[in-house]
Design a protein around this motif. Structure first.
Motif, PDB file in Angstrom:
ATOM      1  N   ASP A 224      -7.453   3.838   0.539  1.00 16.85           N
ATOM      2  CA  ASP A 224      -7.626   2.977   1.705  1.00 16.85           C
ATOM      3  C   ASP A 224      -8.994   2.302   1.695  1.00 16.85           C
ATOM      4  O   ASP A 224      -9.114   1.114   2.010  1.00 16.85           O
ATOM      5  CB  ASP A 224      -7.442   3.781   2.992  1.00 16.85           C
ATOM      6  CG  ASP A 224      -6.001   4.215   3.217  1.00 16.85           C
ATOM      7  OD1 ASP A 224      -5.095   3.615   2.595  1.00 16.85           O
ATOM      8  OD2 ASP A 224      -5.778   5.153   3.996  1.00 16.85           O
TER       9      ASP A 224
ATOM     10  N   GLN B 282      -7.330  10.932  -3.493  1.00 21.04           N
ATOM     11  CA  GLN B 282      -6.946  11.023  -2.094  1.00 21.04           C
ATOM     12  C   GLN B 282      -6.577   9.667  -1.491  1.00 21.04           C
ATOM     13  O   GLN B 282      -7.077   8.628  -1.917  1.00 21.04           O
ATOM     14  CB  GLN B 282      -8.093  11.636  -1.278  1.00 21.04           C
ATOM     15  CG  GLN B 282      -8.505  13.015  -1.736  1.00 21.04           C
ATOM     16  CD  GLN B 282      -7.386  14.027  -1.604  1.00 21.04           C
ATOM     17  OE1 GLN B 282      -6.741  14.127  -0.560  1.00 21.04           O
ATOM     18  NE2 GLN B 282      -7.136  14.780  -2.673  1.00 21.04           N
ATOM     19  N   ARG B 283      -5.736   9.724  -0.469  1.00 18.13           N
ATOM     20  CA  ARG B 283      -5.336   8.511   0.242  1.00 18.13           C
ATOM     21  C   ARG B 283      -6.549   7.794   0.841  1.00 18.13           C
ATOM     22  O   ARG B 283      -6.591   6.557   0.881  1.00 18.13           O
ATOM     23  CB  ARG B 283      -4.351   8.882   1.348  1.00 18.13           C
ATOM     24  CG  ARG B 283      -3.871   7.697   2.191  1.00 18.13           C
ATOM     25  CD  ARG B 283      -2.851   6.874   1.460  1.00 18.13           C
ATOM     26  NE  ARG B 283      -2.951   5.475   1.792  1.00 18.13           N
ATOM     27  CZ  ARG B 283      -1.963   4.591   1.631  1.00 18.13           C
ATOM     28  NH1 ARG B 283      -0.801   4.984   1.149  1.00 18.13           N
ATOM     29  NH2 ARG B 283      -2.127   3.327   1.911  1.00 18.13           N
ATOM     30  N   THR B 284      -7.531   8.545   1.298  1.00 15.93           N
ATOM     31  CA  THR B 284      -8.724   7.926   1.882  1.00 15.93           C
ATOM     32  C   THR B 284      -9.474   7.076   0.855  1.00 15.93           C
ATOM     33  O   THR B 284     -10.033   6.030   1.192  1.00 15.93           O
ATOM     34  CB  THR B 284      -9.662   8.996   2.448  1.00 15.93           C
ATOM     35  OG1 THR B 284      -9.921   9.986   1.437  1.00 15.93           O
ATOM     36  CG2 THR B 284      -9.055   9.670   3.667  1.00 15.93           C
TER      37      THR B 284
ATOM     38  N   PHE C 258       0.569   3.427  -3.582  1.00 12.81           N
ATOM     39  CA  PHE C 258      -0.330   4.583  -3.600  1.00 12.81           C
ATOM     40  C   PHE C 258       0.195   5.753  -4.436  1.00 12.81           C
ATOM     41  O   PHE C 258      -0.557   6.313  -5.250  1.00 12.81           O
ATOM     42  CB  PHE C 258      -0.657   5.057  -2.180  1.00 12.81           C
ATOM     43  CG  PHE C 258      -1.386   6.369  -2.168  1.00 12.81           C
ATOM     44  CD1 PHE C 258      -2.715   6.445  -2.560  1.00 12.81           C
ATOM     45  CD2 PHE C 258      -0.730   7.548  -1.812  1.00 12.81           C
ATOM     46  CE1 PHE C 258      -3.388   7.657  -2.580  1.00 12.81           C
ATOM     47  CE2 PHE C 258      -1.397   8.766  -1.834  1.00 12.81           C
ATOM     48  CZ  PHE C 258      -2.733   8.820  -2.219  1.00 12.81           C
TER      49      PHE C 258
ATOM     50  N   SER D  13       0.820  -1.205   0.000  1.00 12.29           N
ATOM     51  CA  SER D  13       0.000   0.000   0.000  1.00 12.29           C
ATOM     52  C   SER D  13       0.856   1.258   0.000  1.00 12.29           C
ATOM     53  O   SER D  13       0.594   2.206  -0.754  1.00 12.29           O
ATOM     54  CB  SER D  13      -0.922  -0.005   1.226  1.00 12.29           C
ATOM     55  OG  SER D  13      -1.610   1.209   1.355  1.00 12.29           O
ATOM     56  N   LYS D  14       1.874   1.272   0.835  1.00 11.58           N
ATOM     57  CA  LYS D  14       2.746   2.441   0.940  1.00 11.58           C
ATOM     58  C   LYS D  14       3.477   2.709  -0.370  1.00 11.58           C
ATOM     59  O   LYS D  14       3.604   3.863  -0.809  1.00 11.58           O
ATOM     60  CB  LYS D  14       3.743   2.236   2.075  1.00 11.58           C
ATOM     61  CG  LYS D  14       4.676   3.420   2.304  1.00 11.58           C
ATOM     62  CD  LYS D  14       5.616   3.164   3.477  1.00 11.58           C
ATOM     63  CE  LYS D  14       6.560   4.350   3.711  1.00 11.58           C
ATOM     64  NZ  LYS D  14       7.485   4.084   4.858  1.00 11.58           N
TER      65      LYS D  14
ATOM     66  N   ALA E   9      -2.068   7.011  -7.500  1.00 12.57           N
ATOM     67  CA  ALA E   9      -2.673   8.344  -7.419  1.00 12.57           C
ATOM     68  C   ALA E   9      -2.198   9.244  -8.556  1.00 12.57           C
ATOM     69  O   ALA E   9      -2.986  10.018  -9.124  1.00 12.57           O
ATOM     70  CB  ALA E   9      -2.354   8.979  -6.072  1.00 12.57           C
TER      71      ALA E   9
END
Length: 344
Positions: free
Chosen positions: A276, A271-273, A251, A247-248, A255
């Motif tokens: 997630d 967005q990161r949200t 992303f 994930s890190k 994005a």
């Protein structure tokens, strides 16, 4: 359920210069990746058509033909071919040749075109967006059923008892319809009895349940064989050994590509949200470790009655090494779990 992979040929971006990876390098990597998919026993590979600087593949047929020579079992398809801006005669001929070359493993997945760069490129008017697709699909299906074709339309010169050669293996090419969520497109596929692929790339997949219900209802009401019913989803995916690390690392790439596409469509910054939520059980991203991804695939297979799942695996251009690792995990860990569960 068939388990496969789709790609668009995303090109990596050099952070220092902003330059894209060479198309030559990416095409060679894609062939290596397809070869591995075949070796680990995946069922299907699809490559999409785009005419933008951030993608390597304007002609899926070229990649499919190359892949046919280095694979033995995997089905090879487009994901998608933009039928509205293509010539159905030439498209059929190209895919028939791949079908012959691969021993009957070619598929044509037709779409109206989420990306519209091909319309001005090949001289088509976007005002004719839906009419072009409807007419060209009619011609493509007519060609698929008949070696000699007499046909008249609005956007293309008529055909008068014209032989369309070569023919696909068994004289019929597998043709799917790909949709992004338009009910009219789902109804069209159901009426024609064509296999359907629904792209679910954001939000909550459960929101798409009415489309699956509509497709099945339309398919059956039009008298098509339930035994030949085929429906799948195409969702963004990447697999690894450690979900947190994956994930890190993934992303920023994901994005950046969503924002590149979004700038031309007026989307807000990704967005990161969103990412997630997408990775959660209820989201549309299949990004994570083998056990969790097998469970997620099985969950949506049961929910939607899927006969195919396509993990779209190169959004944002992960490295070739990461893609090879993801393919290996899919074929050797996820696919066996899913197949074992479905066989019970």
């Amino acid at each position: 359920m068939e388990l496969g992979i789709s790609m668009f040929g995303d090109l990596q971006v050099d952070k220092a210069t902003g330059n894209f990876q060479s198309t030559q390098q990416r095409l060679r990597e894609i062939i290596e990746e397809i070869k591995l998919m075949d070796e680990v026993g995946l069922d299907y590979f699809g490559i999409g058509e785009h005419h933008r600087p951030d993608y390597a593949v304007p002609s899926p047929e070229i990649v499919m033909a190359a892949a046919a020579t280095v694979t033995k079992n995997i089905k090879l398809g487009s994901a998608v071919s933009v039928l509205s801006s293509s010539d159905p005669v030439k498209l059929y001929q190209n895919f028939a040749m791949i079908d012959q070359l691969s021993g009957g493993r070619a598929e044509l997945m037709a779409g109206r075109g989420s990306f519209i760069e091909s319309f001005p490129l090949f001289g088509y008017d976007l005002d004719d967006y839906d009419a072009l697709f409807a007419e060209k699909l009619d011609l493509l299906l007519t060609i698929n059923k008949n070696e000699r074709v007499t046909w008249h339309g609005k956007f293309r010169t008529s055909l008068n008892d014209q032989a369309i050669l070569p023919r696909a293996v068994n004289n019929e090419l597998s043709i799917w319809i790909a949709v992004g969520g338009t009910p009219q497109s789902v109804i069209r596929a159901g009426k024609l009895g064509l296999p359907l692929m629904i792209a679910i790339i954001g939000g909550a997949p459960t929101q798409f349940q009415p489309l699956f219900d509509l497709y099945k209802k339309t398919y059956l009401e039009n008298g098509h064989d339930p035994a030949k019913f085929q429906v799948g989803i195409h969702s963004h995916a990447l697999f690894g050994d450690n979900a947190a690390a994956l994930s890190k690392a993934y992303f920023p790439l994901y994005a950046a590509q969503m924002d590149r596409v979004g700038r031309s469509r007026g989307w807000p910054s990704y967005q990161r949200t969103q990412f997630d939520f997408g990775m959660s059980k209820h989201g549309a991203l299949f990004v994570g470790e083998a056990d969790a991804m097998a469970d997620k695939i099985l969950h949506y297979q049961e929910l939607f009655g899927l006969t195919r799942f396509a993990a779209h695996m190169d959004v944002g251009a992960p490295s070739h090494q990461d893609l090879m690792k993801s393919i290996e995990i899919y074929g050797t860990k996820i696919a066996p779990q899913v197949r074992k569960a479905l066989a019970k």
